[in-house]
Scaffold this motif. Structure first.
Motif, short mmCIF file in Angstrom:
data_model
loop_
_atom_site.label_atom_id
_atom_site.label_comp_id
_atom_site.label_asym_id
_atom_site.label_seq_id
_atom_site.Cartn_x
_atom_site.Cartn_y
_atom_site.Cartn_z
N SER A 15 0.81 -1.22 0.00
CA SER A 15 0.00 0.00 0.00
C SER A 15 0.85 1.27 0.00
O SER A 15 0.40 2.31 -0.49
N SER A 35 -8.37 6.52 -9.47
CA SER A 35 -8.16 7.33 -8.27
C SER A 35 -6.96 6.78 -7.50
O SER A 35 -6.61 5.60 -7.63
N TYR A 37 -6.96 6.22 -4.47
CA TYR A 37 -7.55 5.21 -3.58
C TYR A 37 -7.59 3.85 -4.27
O TYR A 37 -7.23 2.83 -3.68
N CYS A 38 -7.97 3.83 -5.53
CA CYS A 38 -7.98 2.59 -6.31
C CYS A 38 -6.56 2.01 -6.37
O CYS A 38 -6.37 0.80 -6.18
N LEU A 40 -4.15 2.46 -4.25
CA LEU A 40 -3.82 1.93 -2.92
C LEU A 40 -4.40 0.53 -2.74
O LEU A 40 -3.73 -0.37 -2.22
#
Length: 173
Positions: A15, A35, A37-38, A40
């Motif tokens: 991560s 994103s 977030y995606c 990660l």
């Protein structure tokens, strides 16, 4: 950057690599930017089916995200292949694909799938070389039609499916 003379390290992402993946993909058109977030989640939850490449200074120069569809555990779906512009022309994409396939073939993966838009000739050529190295039959079909899935705002995504393959044959050549 001449990756032929530098040592490249391949490993599963984690991560902490998410921001580096996000920044790498932004520098790799025509790849779709997801994103952060995606990215990660790709580096964490999908680390077993992904691979990151680093130069001798620790800079990320390549990344492949993939996953195994739950109903087809014998298949690796390659979501994205990103190669740093300064590392292109060195077959890094194919090397990452082979490393990832080698790792996953021990866990029962016998098929590789990916989608590529019709205008992405670089990805088509890279996967053609990779599939040829696997000596595996390849099927091609439209997975996501532009009008049906993207409201006409994105090209068709054509599915390439190769396999079954035996990696020991590909690695020996």
């Amino acid at each position: 950057m001449n990756t032929n003379k530098m040592k490249i390290k391949f490993r599963k992402p984690n991560s902490r690599d998410g921001a580096a993946v996000y920044n790498l993909i932004k520098r790799c058109p025509p790849l779709d930017t997801n994103s952060m977030y995606c990215n990660l989640l790709q580096c964490g939850d999908f680390a077993d089916t992904s691979i990151a490449a680093f130069d001798d200074k620790g800079k990320m120069i390549g990344f492949i995200s993939g996953y195994r569809p739950p109903a087809r555990r014998e298949t690796l779906f390659v979501w994205q292949v990103a190669v740093c512009p300064s590392a292109r022309g060195q077959k890094l994409g194919n090397r990452m694909l082979m490393e990832l396939a080698d790792r996953l073939s021990d866990d029962g993966v016998e098929y590789i799938e990916t989608t590529i838009t019709p205008d992405n000739k670089a990805s088509q050529a890279m996967f053609a070389r990779f599939f040829a190295a696997l000596s595996a039959p390849v099927e091609k079909s439209v997975k996501f039609a532009s009008d049906d899935h993207f409201d006409g705002a994105h090209d068709d995504e054509e599915l390439y499916r190769a396999g079954p393959f035996k990696l020991s044959v590909a690695l020996a050549s």
